[in-house]
Design a protein around this motif. Sequence first.
Motif, PDB file in Angstrom:
ATOM      1  N   ARG A 143       0.843  -1.206   0.000  1.00 32.21           N
ATOM      2  CA  ARG A 143       0.000   0.000   0.000  1.00 32.21           C
ATOM      3  C   ARG A 143       0.877   1.254   0.000  1.00 32.21           C
ATOM      4  O   ARG A 143       1.938   1.255   0.630  1.00 32.21           O
ATOM      5  N   PRO A 144       0.376   2.332  -0.601  1.00 27.72           N
ATOM      6  CA  PRO A 144       1.145   3.575  -0.577  1.00 27.72           C
ATOM      7  C   PRO A 144       1.449   4.052   0.841  1.00 27.72           C
ATOM      8  O   PRO A 144       2.528   4.586   1.087  1.00 27.72           O
ATOM      9  N   GLU A 145       0.512   3.862   1.787  1.00 26.23           N
ATOM     10  CA  GLU A 145       0.752   4.396   3.145  1.00 26.23           C
ATOM     11  C   GLU A 145       1.925   3.691   3.836  1.00 26.23           C
ATOM     12  O   GLU A 145       2.529   4.237   4.761  1.00 26.23           O
ATOM     13  N   THR A 146       2.258   2.486   3.371  1.00 19.95           N
ATOM     14  CA  THR A 146       3.378   1.762   3.980  1.00 19.95           C
ATOM     15  C   THR A 146       4.723   2.400   3.615  1.00 19.95           C
ATOM     16  O   THR A 146       5.733   2.177   4.294  1.00 19.95           O
ATOM     17  N   GLU A 147       4.733   3.231   2.556  1.00 19.22           N
ATOM     18  CA  GLU A 147       5.966   3.964   2.227  1.00 19.22           C
ATOM     19  C   GLU A 147       6.369   4.891   3.376  1.00 19.22           C
ATOM     20  O   GLU A 147       7.545   5.169   3.579  1.00 19.22           O
ATOM     21  N   LEU A 148       5.371   5.341   4.139  1.00 21.21           N
ATOM     22  CA  LEU A 148       5.640   6.182   5.305  1.00 21.21           C
ATOM     23  C   LEU A 148       6.503   5.446   6.334  1.00 21.21           C
ATOM     24  O   LEU A 148       7.375   6.036   6.970  1.00 21.21           O
ATOM     25  N   LEU A 149       6.255   4.160   6.481  1.00 19.53           N
ATOM     26  CA  LEU A 149       7.031   3.334   7.415  1.00 19.53           C
ATOM     27  C   LEU A 149       8.486   3.243   6.958  1.00 19.53           C
ATOM     28  O   LEU A 149       9.420   3.374   7.761  1.00 19.53           O
ATOM     29  N   VAL A 150       8.683   3.035   5.665  1.00 20.14           N
ATOM     30  CA  VAL A 150      10.047   2.975   5.113  1.00 20.14           C
ATOM     31  C   VAL A 150      10.752   4.313   5.336  1.00 20.14           C
ATOM     32  O   VAL A 150      11.894   4.371   5.806  1.00 20.14           O
ATOM     33  N   GLU A 151      10.050   5.405   5.032  1.00 19.42           N
ATOM     34  CA  GLU A 151      10.643   6.736   5.216  1.00 19.42           C
ATOM     35  C   GLU A 151      10.989   6.990   6.679  1.00 19.42           C
ATOM     36  O   GLU A 151      12.034   7.572   6.987  1.00 19.42           O
ATOM     37  N   ALA A 152      10.112   6.557   7.585  1.00 20.20           N
ATOM     38  CA  ALA A 152      10.346   6.789   9.018  1.00 20.20           C
ATOM     39  C   ALA A 152      11.636   6.111   9.461  1.00 20.20           C
ATOM     40  O   ALA A 152      12.416   6.683  10.237  1.00 20.20           O
ATOM     41  N   VAL A 153      11.893   4.899   8.972  1.00 20.91           N
ATOM     42  CA  VAL A 153      13.115   4.183   9.359  1.00 20.91           C
ATOM     43  C   VAL A 153      14.338   4.858   8.737  1.00 20.91           C
ATOM     44  O   VAL A 153      15.352   5.069   9.408  1.00 20.91           O
ATOM     45  N   GLY A 166      -3.453   0.500  12.370  1.00 23.96           N
ATOM     46  CA  GLY A 166      -4.710   1.048  11.881  1.00 23.96           C
ATOM     47  C   GLY A 166      -4.883   2.507  12.273  1.00 23.96           C
ATOM     48  O   GLY A 166      -4.237   2.994  13.216  1.00 23.96           O
ATOM     49  N   TYR A 167      -5.754   3.215  11.547  1.00 22.17           N
ATOM     50  CA  TYR A 167      -5.953   4.654  11.761  1.00 22.17           C
ATOM     51  C   TYR A 167      -6.405   4.980  13.182  1.00 22.17           C
ATOM     52  O   TYR A 167      -6.193   6.088  13.678  1.00 22.17           O
ATOM     53  N   ASP A 168      -7.025   3.993  13.859  1.00 17.56           N
ATOM     54  CA  ASP A 168      -7.546   4.247  15.206  1.00 17.56           C
ATOM     55  C   ASP A 168      -6.749   3.508  16.285  1.00 17.56           C
ATOM     56  O   ASP A 168      -7.225   3.326  17.402  1.00 17.56           O
ATOM     57  N   GLN A 169      -5.539   3.060  15.942  1.00 18.07           N
ATOM     58  CA  GLN A 169      -4.759   2.267  16.900  1.00 18.07           C
ATOM     59  C   GLN A 169      -3.528   3.009  17.438  1.00 18.07           C
ATOM     60  O   GLN A 169      -2.752   2.438  18.214  1.00 18.07           O
ATOM     61  N   GLY A 170      -3.353   4.270  17.040  1.00 17.07           N
ATOM     62  CA  GLY A 170      -2.163   5.012  17.455  1.00 17.07           C
ATOM     63  C   GLY A 170      -2.020   5.075  18.963  1.00 17.07           C
ATOM     64  O   GLY A 170      -0.942   4.794  19.517  1.00 17.07           O
ATOM     65  N   GLU A 171      -3.108   5.396  19.642  1.00 13.45           N
ATOM     66  CA  GLU A 171      -3.054   5.534  21.098  1.00 13.45           C
ATOM     67  C   GLU A 171      -2.687   4.207  21.760  1.00 13.45           C
ATOM     68  O   GLU A 171      -1.852   4.159  22.670  1.00 13.45           O
ATOM     69  N   ALA A 172      -3.302   3.129  21.277  1.00 10.68           N
ATOM     70  CA  ALA A 172      -3.032   1.809  21.852  1.00 10.68           C
ATOM     71  C   ALA A 172      -1.573   1.407  21.636  1.00 10.68           C
ATOM     72  O   ALA A 172      -0.930   0.862  22.530  1.00 10.68           O
ATOM     73  N   THR A 175       4.135   9.226  16.765  1.00  9.14           N
ATOM     74  CA  THR A 175       3.232   8.688  15.750  1.00  9.14           C
ATOM     75  C   THR A 175       3.209   9.613  14.535  1.00  9.14           C
ATOM     76  O   THR A 175       3.154  10.837  14.691  1.00  9.14           O
ATOM     77  N   LEU A 176       3.259   9.022  13.353  1.00  4.76           N
ATOM     78  CA  LEU A 176       3.227   9.796  12.104  1.00  4.76           C
ATOM     79  C   LEU A 176       1.902   9.566  11.396  1.00  4.76           C
ATOM     80  O   LEU A 176       1.325   8.476  11.472  1.00  4.76           O
ATOM     81  N   ARG A 177       1.457  10.604  10.684  1.00  6.29           N
ATOM     82  CA  ARG A 177       0.201  10.495   9.947  1.00  6.29           C
ATOM     83  C   ARG A 177       0.458  10.227   8.477  1.00  6.29           C
ATOM     84  O   ARG A 177       1.422  10.739   7.912  1.00  6.29           O
ATOM     85  N   ASP A 178      -0.435   9.454   7.843  1.00  7.42           N
ATOM     86  CA  ASP A 178      -0.307   9.184   6.410  1.00  7.42           C
ATOM     87  C   ASP A 178      -0.898  10.346   5.608  1.00  7.42           C
ATOM     88  O   ASP A 178      -1.354  11.349   6.178  1.00  7.42           O
ATOM     89  N   LEU A 179      -0.893  10.219   4.284  1.00  4.58           N
ATOM     90  CA  LEU A 179      -1.337  11.318   3.428  1.00  4.58           C
ATOM     91  C   LEU A 179      -2.815  11.623   3.613  1.00  4.58           C
ATOM     92  O   LEU A 179      -3.268  12.734   3.341  1.00  4.58           O
ATOM     93  N   ALA A 180      -3.581  10.645   4.104  1.00  2.21           N
ATOM     94  CA  ALA A 180      -4.995  10.873   4.365  1.00  2.21           C
ATOM     95  C   ALA A 180      -5.208  11.551   5.726  1.00  2.21           C
ATOM     96  O   ALA A 180      -6.344  11.831   6.112  1.00  2.21           O
ATOM     97  N   GLY A 181      -4.084  11.793   6.454  1.00  2.00           N
ATOM     98  CA  GLY A 181      -4.189  12.462   7.755  1.00  2.00           C
ATOM     99  C   GLY A 181      -4.436  11.507   8.914  1.00  2.00           C
ATOM    100  O   GLY A 181      -4.667  11.940  10.047  1.00  2.00           O
ATOM    101  N   HIS A 182      -4.373  10.184   8.654  1.00  2.00           N
ATOM    102  CA  HIS A 182      -4.611   9.203   9.718  1.00  2.00           C
ATOM    103  C   HIS A 182      -3.320   8.814  10.421  1.00  2.00           C
ATOM    104  O   HIS A 182      -2.286   8.662   9.766  1.00  2.00           O
ATOM    105  N   GLU A 183      -3.401   8.622  11.736  1.00  2.00           N
ATOM    106  CA  GLU A 183      -2.252   8.066  12.454  1.00  2.00           C
ATOM    107  C   GLU A 183      -1.964   6.686  11.876  1.00  2.00           C
ATOM    108  O   GLU A 183      -2.865   5.844  11.812  1.00  2.00           O
ATOM    109  N   ARG A 184      -0.730   6.449  11.431  1.00  2.00           N
ATOM    110  CA  ARG A 184      -0.483   5.220  10.657  1.00  2.00           C
ATOM    111  C   ARG A 184       0.789   4.488  11.085  1.00  2.00           C
ATOM    112  O   ARG A 184       0.886   3.279  10.945  1.00  2.00           O
ATOM    113  N   VAL A 185       1.792   5.236  11.559  1.00  2.00           N
ATOM    114  CA  VAL A 185       3.076   4.622  11.915  1.00  2.00           C
ATOM    115  C   VAL A 185       3.488   5.148  13.281  1.00  2.00           C
ATOM    116  O   VAL A 185       3.436   6.351  13.523  1.00  2.00           O
TER     117      VAL A 185
END
Length: 277
Positions: free
Chosen positions: A94-104, A241-247, A262-272
Amino acid sequence: MATLTELLHEGRALLEEHSPSADLDARVLLAHVLGRSETWLRTWPEHRPGREEAGRYRALLRHRARGCPVAYLTGEREFFGHSFRVSEAVLIPRPETELLVEAVLERLPGENAARVADLGTGSGAIAVSLALARPQWTVLATDESDEALELARVNARALGAGNVSLSRTHWCADLPGDLDAVVSNPPYVAEGDPHLKEGDVRFEPRAALTAGPEGLDALRAIVEQAPAHLVPGGLLALEHGYDQGEAVRALMHEAGLAAIETLRDLAGHERVTAGCR
Ligand code: GLN
């Protein structure tokens, strides 16, 4: 014989009520069958493919109309600028997983040698992207599925990532103890989530998608086990998941990690979410 314009029109009409991206799907599938780029299709609208090619295109359209993801029909998906082979044995990158690669990449200094593990690698998209961006790193890609490991091996070889090694294991079992980073996009969808009945996910491996009633089982296991395999200061970075950042932040806190972010994806959701031992 139909022209490209006519074949694309036929594809769009057939897919319209089955896919939110009928036009794009038809172009990608026709380009795939012809072994050409989408630009080539646009350049030669009057070209008439042969009967056999048109037949293969129409067969793919019928599969797509029944919901089969385009990436499984073409056997490939672009991720982080590389083309990865995919199959029904793995999640489609998925495109949002690129955020994880960038974060590392942002958090680990580039010039140093480092040992990094990607847990539940699937197609190898994360591991191979990291390995290609940092040739001086050693990246261990793990999965429980032999089919996934074989595909990750094919992708690492085809893309020239000689610094990826593979291991069949369950989350942190058998991991070395001196890793500079552990990264994972584990299954995190709740078992009863209604969106499992829609779109591409219907065709993807359940084991790569769901993890317990709240979708937190794999994330919890990794956060509990990974710190013991990290060097002091080592990084743990996880997609969720978008609603799992706090957990996930709470789990990392309980596991004694620091610098949790926590980082947000392009849709603005907490993702990484990332933290350091
Ligand atoms: N992001 C995917 C989805 O919601 C799930 C990926 C995963 O479980 N790791 O479809």
